[in-house]
Design a protein around this motif. Structure first.
Motif, PDB file in Angstrom:
ATOM      1  N   ARG A 294      -2.506 -72.226   0.808  1.00 47.25           N
ATOM      2  CA  ARG A 294      -3.911 -71.866   1.015  1.00 47.25           C
ATOM      3  C   ARG A 294      -4.364 -72.008   2.465  1.00 47.25           C
ATOM      4  NH1 ARG A 294      -8.438 -73.939  -1.429  1.00 47.25           N
ATOM      5  NH2 ARG A 294      -7.666 -76.101  -1.286  1.00 47.25           N
ATOM      6  N   LEU A 295      -3.528 -72.510   3.337  1.00 47.32           N
ATOM      7  CA  LEU A 295      -3.944 -72.805   4.708  1.00 47.32           C
ATOM      8  C   LEU A 295      -4.282 -71.532   5.481  1.00 47.32           C
ATOM      9  CD1 LEU A 295      -4.290 -75.084   6.813  1.00 47.32           C
ATOM     10  CD2 LEU A 295      -1.931 -74.594   7.549  1.00 47.32           C
ATOM     11  N   ASP A 296      -5.501 -71.486   6.026  1.00 53.38           N
ATOM     12  CA  ASP A 296      -5.894 -70.315   6.806  1.00 53.38           C
ATOM     13  C   ASP A 296      -6.412 -70.649   8.196  1.00 53.38           C
ATOM     14  OD1 ASP A 296      -8.486 -71.221   6.356  1.00 53.38           O
ATOM     15  OD2 ASP A 296      -8.901 -69.759   4.777  1.00 53.38           O
ATOM     16  N   SER A 297      -6.581 -71.940   8.507  1.00 54.98           N
ATOM     17  CA  SER A 297      -7.028 -72.297   9.858  1.00 54.98           C
ATOM     18  C   SER A 297      -6.699 -73.749  10.165  1.00 54.98           C
ATOM     19  CB  SER A 297      -8.531 -72.051  10.021  1.00 54.98           C
ATOM     20  OG  SER A 297      -9.272 -72.907   9.174  1.00 54.98           O
ATOM     21  N   ILE A 298      -6.565 -74.037  11.454  1.00 52.35           N
ATOM     22  CA  ILE A 298      -6.281 -75.390  11.937  1.00 52.35           C
ATOM     23  C   ILE A 298      -7.231 -75.679  13.085  1.00 52.35           C
ATOM     24  CG2 ILE A 298      -4.544 -76.931  12.912  1.00 52.35           C
ATOM     25  CD1 ILE A 298      -2.381 -75.149  11.712  1.00 52.35           C
ATOM     26  N   ASP A 299      -7.973 -76.757  12.960  1.00 50.54           N
ATOM     27  CA  ASP A 299      -8.923 -77.135  13.996  1.00 50.54           C
ATOM     28  C   ASP A 299      -8.171 -77.735  15.185  1.00 50.54           C
ATOM     29  OD1 ASP A 299     -11.818 -77.586  14.741  1.00 50.54           O
ATOM     30  OD2 ASP A 299     -11.005 -79.620  14.920  1.00 50.54           O
ATOM     31  N   ALA A 300      -8.573 -77.363  16.394  1.00 57.17           N
ATOM     32  CA  ALA A 300      -7.881 -77.803  17.600  1.00 57.17           C
ATOM     33  C   ALA A 300      -7.901 -79.311  17.763  1.00 57.17           C
ATOM     34  CB  ALA A 300      -8.497 -77.127  18.823  1.00 57.17           C
ATOM     35  N   ALA A 301      -8.993 -79.977  17.315  1.00 57.54           N
ATOM     36  CA  ALA A 301      -9.130 -81.423  17.524  1.00 57.54           C
ATOM     37  C   ALA A 301      -8.087 -82.219  16.759  1.00 57.54           C
ATOM     38  CB  ALA A 301     -10.533 -81.862  17.108  1.00 57.54           C
ATOM     39  N   VAL A 302      -7.526 -81.635  15.701  1.00 59.77           N
ATOM     40  CA  VAL A 302      -6.555 -82.344  14.866  1.00 59.77           C
ATOM     41  C   VAL A 302      -5.324 -82.762  15.667  1.00 59.77           C
ATOM     42  CG1 VAL A 302      -4.982 -82.076  12.911  1.00 59.77           C
ATOM     43  CG2 VAL A 302      -7.328 -81.240  12.753  1.00 59.77           C
ATOM     44  N   PHE A 303      -4.926 -81.924  16.629  1.00 59.85           N
ATOM     45  CA  PHE A 303      -3.709 -82.180  17.396  1.00 59.85           C
ATOM     46  C   PHE A 303      -3.981 -82.814  18.762  1.00 59.85           C
ATOM     47  CE2 PHE A 303      -1.926 -78.254  15.049  1.00 59.85           C
ATOM     48  CZ  PHE A 303      -1.511 -79.047  13.990  1.00 59.85           C
ATOM     49  N   GLY A 304      -5.195 -83.254  18.971  1.00 61.08           N
ATOM     50  CA  GLY A 304      -5.597 -83.683  20.306  1.00 61.08           C
ATOM     51  C   GLY A 304      -4.723 -84.726  20.950  1.00 61.08           C
ATOM     52  N   ILE A 305      -4.225 -85.680  20.180  1.00 60.36           N
ATOM     53  CA  ILE A 305      -3.499 -86.811  20.753  1.00 60.36           C
ATOM     54  C   ILE A 305      -2.022 -86.517  20.985  1.00 60.36           C
ATOM     55  CG2 ILE A 305      -2.811 -87.933  18.592  1.00 60.36           C
ATOM     56  CD1 ILE A 305      -3.610 -90.601  19.846  1.00 60.36           C
ATOM     57  N   MET A 306      -1.488 -85.427  20.407  1.00 58.59           N
ATOM     58  CA  MET A 306      -0.044 -85.163  20.442  1.00 58.59           C
ATOM     59  C   MET A 306       0.334 -84.381  21.710  1.00 58.59           C
ATOM     60  SD  MET A 306       1.009 -84.510  16.480  1.00 58.59           S
ATOM     61  CE  MET A 306       0.319 -82.873  16.406  1.00 58.59           C
TER      62      MET A 306
ATOM     63  N   GLU B  65       8.420 -79.275  19.880  1.00 60.98           N
ATOM     64  CA  GLU B  65       8.839 -78.282  18.887  1.00 60.98           C
ATOM     65  C   GLU B  65       7.773 -78.143  17.805  1.00 60.98           C
ATOM     66  OE1 GLU B  65      12.925 -77.359  16.488  1.00 60.98           O
ATOM     67  OE2 GLU B  65      12.028 -79.324  16.106  1.00 60.98           O
ATOM     68  N   LEU B  66       7.347 -76.904  17.546  1.00 63.19           N
ATOM     69  CA  LEU B  66       6.341 -76.627  16.522  1.00 63.19           C
ATOM     70  C   LEU B  66       6.846 -75.518  15.605  1.00 63.19           C
ATOM     71  CD1 LEU B  66       3.480 -76.932  15.295  1.00 63.19           C
ATOM     72  CD2 LEU B  66       2.714 -75.185  16.938  1.00 63.19           C
ATOM     73  N   LYS B  67       6.783 -75.757  14.269  1.00 64.47           N
ATOM     74  CA  LYS B  67       7.181 -74.758  13.283  1.00 64.47           C
ATOM     75  C   LYS B  67       6.043 -74.540  12.296  1.00 64.47           C
ATOM     76  CE  LYS B  67      12.119 -75.899  13.470  1.00 64.47           C
ATOM     77  NZ  LYS B  67      13.321 -76.290  12.681  1.00 64.47           N
ATOM     78  N   LEU B  68       5.570 -73.292  12.217  1.00 63.91           N
ATOM     79  CA  LEU B  68       4.567 -72.884  11.237  1.00 63.91           C
ATOM     80  C   LEU B  68       5.240 -71.864  10.332  1.00 63.91           C
ATOM     81  CD1 LEU B  68       1.524 -72.426  13.679  1.00 63.91           C
ATOM     82  CD2 LEU B  68       2.104 -74.449  12.305  1.00 63.91           C
ATOM     83  N   ILE B  69       5.638 -72.287   9.117  1.00 60.58           N
ATOM     84  CA  ILE B  69       6.527 -71.490   8.275  1.00 60.58           C
ATOM     85  C   ILE B  69       5.933 -71.301   6.879  1.00 60.58           C
ATOM     86  CG2 ILE B  69       8.838 -71.397   7.246  1.00 60.58           C
ATOM     87  CD1 ILE B  69       9.830 -73.056   9.599  1.00 60.58           C
ATOM     88  N   THR B  70       6.008 -70.048   6.404  1.00 61.17           N
ATOM     89  CA  THR B  70       5.547 -69.678   5.059  1.00 61.17           C
ATOM     90  C   THR B  70       4.094 -70.119   4.844  1.00 61.17           C
ATOM     91  OG1 THR B  70       7.832 -70.048   4.331  1.00 61.17           O
ATOM     92  CG2 THR B  70       6.236 -69.559   2.625  1.00 61.17           C
ATOM     93  N   LEU B  71       3.240 -69.606   5.691  1.00 63.35           N
ATOM     94  CA  LEU B  71       1.791 -69.842   5.582  1.00 63.35           C
ATOM     95  C   LEU B  71       1.145 -68.478   5.359  1.00 63.35           C
ATOM     96  CD1 LEU B  71       1.455 -72.322   8.607  1.00 63.35           C
ATOM     97  CD2 LEU B  71       1.868 -72.892   6.197  1.00 63.35           C
ATOM     98  N   LYS B  72       1.193 -67.999   4.124  1.00 62.81           N
ATOM     99  CA  LYS B  72       0.806 -66.626   3.802  1.00 62.81           C
ATOM    100  C   LYS B  72      -0.658 -66.331   4.100  1.00 62.81           C
ATOM    101  CE  LYS B  72       4.834 -65.524   1.845  1.00 62.81           C
ATOM    102  NZ  LYS B  72       5.733 -64.488   2.380  1.00 62.81           N
ATOM    103  N   ASN B  73      -1.530 -67.339   3.998  1.00 68.43           N
ATOM    104  CA  ASN B  73      -2.958 -67.117   4.207  1.00 68.43           C
ATOM    105  C   ASN B  73      -3.376 -67.236   5.666  1.00 68.43           C
ATOM    106  OD1 ASN B  73      -3.575 -66.536   1.594  1.00 68.43           O
ATOM    107  ND2 ASN B  73      -5.090 -68.159   1.334  1.00 68.43           N
ATOM    108  N   LEU B  74      -2.454 -67.616   6.521  1.00 72.97           N
ATOM    109  CA  LEU B  74      -2.764 -67.759   7.943  1.00 72.97           C
ATOM    110  C   LEU B  74      -2.655 -66.383   8.602  1.00 72.97           C
ATOM    111  CD1 LEU B  74      -3.414 -70.014  10.039  1.00 72.97           C
ATOM    112  CD2 LEU B  74      -0.976 -69.962  10.634  1.00 72.97           C
TER     113      LEU B  74
END
Length: 742
Positions: free
Chosen positions: A181-193, A198-207
């Motif tokens: 169901r994932l369709d968006s990711i807020d930028a603040a979530v990753f702020g500290i990283m 390496e980043l993998k966004l896989i099988t996210l049909k609603n994105l």
């Protein structure tokens, strides 16, 4: 006594720390093994429904595995797959481990204190939900400053936003997979990283749109994989802040049809690997390759974008370092050299599974370093037309050629193959080939692997594999129509190659007795699958199911095999081999000319060191026939000779003739000698006055040469003639010599 009791655990700890220990599992529910000198706790396929209890044995393990090979929920109970659904508080107490893999377990609930006690050793964890549970971000928070690798699969979020956070300042790798169901990711979530590489966004049909502000937080990113999502476009400057990005994969996104020309702006200087295969891109969508320079891009995959249909002229002119190019199944119907301009460092070109019907002349001329060419499995019902000189420019570089599951003009094909002098591997399975011309591999003297299975080849003989006798190691002839194989086929090979013959209708009579013996001697040869078709007494029996006498009651046969590499022949039994001990023979033909006389043709057969003697005698005889010429008299007409040998020998032999001729009073007008190889031939043009003329790329043209029954007699006047012959200019005036193929 109390002091002694307290000392015992310390002694045990020191003992286990200093003395090497075998891999002992900390739980009776699982076992332990070593992999690359790393201790692994194996809890796979143990029918576990909960995390087992661990005993502290003072070891730090590299990994504990609970996963299975099957998709979650698809494992049969009889297979023993785990089905862990809940993880309670302190579930891993007493365990010291660096990595935990819990994939394929449909976890519904994880206690906030589930991972307590795992730090500081734990560096990586992989978790999978049941599709309806939420990400256990509170439980993961206890791993904050230690975690380096996080894999989260099959959790139920439409949006990743506050209060969810990723409090992992040293995290290096993050995978978010199969969040339906994932369709968006807020930028603040990753702020500290700030250390993510390496980043993998896989099988996210609603994105449907990339979360650009979120991923632009990762300034140290070197690898990104966007796979099987619902994205439609890659917009300009998407990756601009990622100044060290090297590995970009945007693949299997079936709705992706647009990549803006500035999508990779400011990262083209660092990207080495770009994979955009299996999207929905058209030819306009790959123009970004021409927008900026890609100085270090070495691997590019644009395959399975069927709507491309074409490769625009100059599309690769700004990728000078490209070494590996994959263009599988992009709808190509023809290829030409304009498509590959700029690829001067190309090593591997994969054009498989297209619809190619035409390979134009000099298609690969702009890629002189090409080593591997894959053209197999073209989706067309027609033949591939390899135009003359299709492989021009790569004759000495190509090592692997894959053409299986195609049909093509066989005569032109064999002509092309004979020019590839550096060829190591040839794959021509399932191409409909019925016949292999004699000595067709004569120039492929480095060939190691020859794959010709699933064709209609009827017979094999000694001349079939003439050429690569010192290098050929594998001959795959499975599932052809071969009934018999000449007993001298492998006679010339010092080391016998592996020959695969299963699926052929062999006639197992005395003529194949040598094959029975050969199978017995070659321990690496699997002949249990090689069966006879006839006679009826041996029909459908493999060579392991009958005796030698059943095959041939008369026993050992004496075999005489010609030595194709010399003039000698050797007699041998069916289980022995011959060894070449003489230098190659050189048939020498002397053609003398004198004004107002007819031609005189004298032929000698010279063996080994007698070549010069034979040449000398032949010259003397030819001179005597037309009266002795006075010593030191300069010729007004020419003395010509013909040497039936390879061009590489002709230069030396021609130089020896001149001083010999000089002693008999014959002095050539000039002494320079030019050797013209087979590859340098331009054409042989038949003139209208019953003669022919030879020209070549060095500009050495012969005078009209009379036709004879031996040379081109059936050619049509005025026609061009395809030939593999070469010519040598001896330097004699009015003389260009003719070399037959050896």
């Amino acid at each position: 006594m109390d002091h002694i009791i307290r000392i015992v655990p310390l002694v045990l700890f020191l003992a286990t720390s200093v003395v090497p220990q075998s891999c002992v599992s900390p739980t009776s529910s699982c076992d332990c093994f070593e992999e690359n000198k790393k201790k692994i706790i194996n809890c796979r396929y143990k029918n576990l429904t909960e995390i087992p209890t661990f005993t502290n044995i003072y070891q730090v393990y590299y990994e504990i595995r609970f996963t299975s090979s099957e998709e979650t929920g698809m494992c049969q109970p009889s297979s023993g797959c785990n089905n862990i659904r809940q993880i309670g508080a302190n579930a891993f107490a007493n365990l010291k481990v660096k990595r935990i893999d819990l994939l394929n377990n449909p976890i519904t609930k994880i206690d906030h204190h589930a991972f307590d006690g795992l730090t500081p050793e734990l560096e990586a964890i992989s978790l999978e939900g049941d599709g309806s549970s939420v990400m256990p971000y509170q439980a993961l928070a206890s791993l904050d400053v230690h975690l380096k690798n996080l894999h989260l699969e099959n959790f139920d979020h439409q949006v990743i936003q506050s209060p969810i956070v990723f409090p992992f300042p040293i995290l290096e790798s993050l995978t978010i997979k199969k969040w339906t169901r994932l369709d968006s990711i807020d930028a603040a979530v990753f702020g500290i990283m700030q250390n993510l590489t390496e980043l993998k966004l896989i099988t996210l049909k609603n994105l449907t749109t990339l979360p650009v502000p979120a991923i632009q937080k990762f300034l140290k990113l070197t690898s990104i994989d966007i796979m099987d999502t619902g994205i439609r476009s890659i917009f300009g400057d998407t990756f601009t802040p990622m100044s060290v990005l090297q590995d970009v994969k945007i693949r299997n996104n079936i709705y992706l049809n647009t990549i803006c020309q500035r999508a990779f702006s400011r990262i083209t200087d660092t990207v080495e690997y770009l994979d955009i295969d299996n999207n929905n891109l058209n030819v306009i969508s790959i123009e970004f390759l021409q927008n900026e320079n890609w100085p270090v891009l070495s691997q590019l995959n644009i395959g399975y974008n069927y709507n491309l249909k074409n490769l625009p002229k100059g599309i690769f002119t700004k990728t000078p370092a490209l070494a590996y190019l994959t263009c599988q199944d992009i709808g190509l119907t023809s290829i030409n050299k304009d498509m590959f301009t700029g690829l001067s460092n190309l090593h591997t070109l994969d054009l498989a599974y297209n619809e190619i019907r035409t390979v134009s002349a000099e298609t690969f001329k702009n890629s002189p370093t090409l080593v591997e060419l894959r053209l197999h499995g073209q989706h067309n019902n027609d033949h591939i037309d390899f135009q003359n000189n299709a492989f021009s420019g790569i004759e000495t570089s190509i090592e692997t050629l894959s053409l299986f599951k195609n049909k093509f003009n066989v005569s032109q094909f064999w002509n092309d193959i004979s020019r590839l002098s550096n060829l190591l591997v040839l794959e021509i399975m399932d191409t409909g080939i019925e016949n292999i011309p004699d000595k067709v591999f004569r120039n492929n003297i480095k060939l190691t692997d020859l794959h010709m299975a699933d064709n209609n080849i009827i017979s094999i003989k000694q001349e079939t594999f003439f050429g690569p006798k010192d290098t050929l190691r594998t001959i795959d002839l499975q599932r052809n129509q071969i009934q018999t194989i000449d007993r001298c086929t492998l006679n010339d090979f010092p080391t016998k190659p592996k020959m695969m013959l299963a699926g052929n209708p062999l006639n197992c009579d005395c003529d194949l007795l040598w094959l029975y013996d050969w199978f017995e001697l070659q321990s690496y040869q699997d002949h249990s699958m090689v069966a006879c078709s006839s006679p009826s007494s041996l029909a459908n029996k493999s060579f392991t199911k009958f005796t030698r006498s059943e095959m041939c009651a008369n026993g050992t046969l004496v075999v005489t095999c010609p030595d194709l590499y010399a003039t000698t022949t050797t007699s041998t039994t069916s289980t022995s081999t011959t060894t070449t001990t003489f230098s190659p023979s050189l048939p020498v033909t002397i053609l003398t000319r004198k004004r107002d006389t007819q031609l005189s043709l004298i032929t000698w057969l010279a063996i080994g060191g007698t070549v010069l003697v034979a040449l000398f005698i032949a010259i003397l005889v030819s001179i005597l026939i037309f009266k002795r010429i006075k010593k030191q008299k300069v010729l007004t007409d020419s003395i010509s000779f013909m040497i039936n040998t390879d061009a590489q020998y002709a230069d030396k032999k021609a130089q020896h003739i001149m001083p010999k001729a000089g002693k008999e009073g014959v002095i050539p007008k000039h002494s320079d000698i030019n050797v013209i190889s087979v590859e340098e031939m331009a054409d042989i043009r038949i003139l209208s006055n019953n003669s022919y003329q030879i020209s070549n790329k060095k500009g050495v043209d012969s005078p009209p040469i009379p036709l004879s029954s031996e040379h081109l007699s059936d050619a049509t006047p005025g026609s061009n003639l395809e030939t593999g012959h070469g010519c040598v200019n001896t330097g004699f005036r009015n003389s260009t010599e003719y070399l037959k193929e050896s």
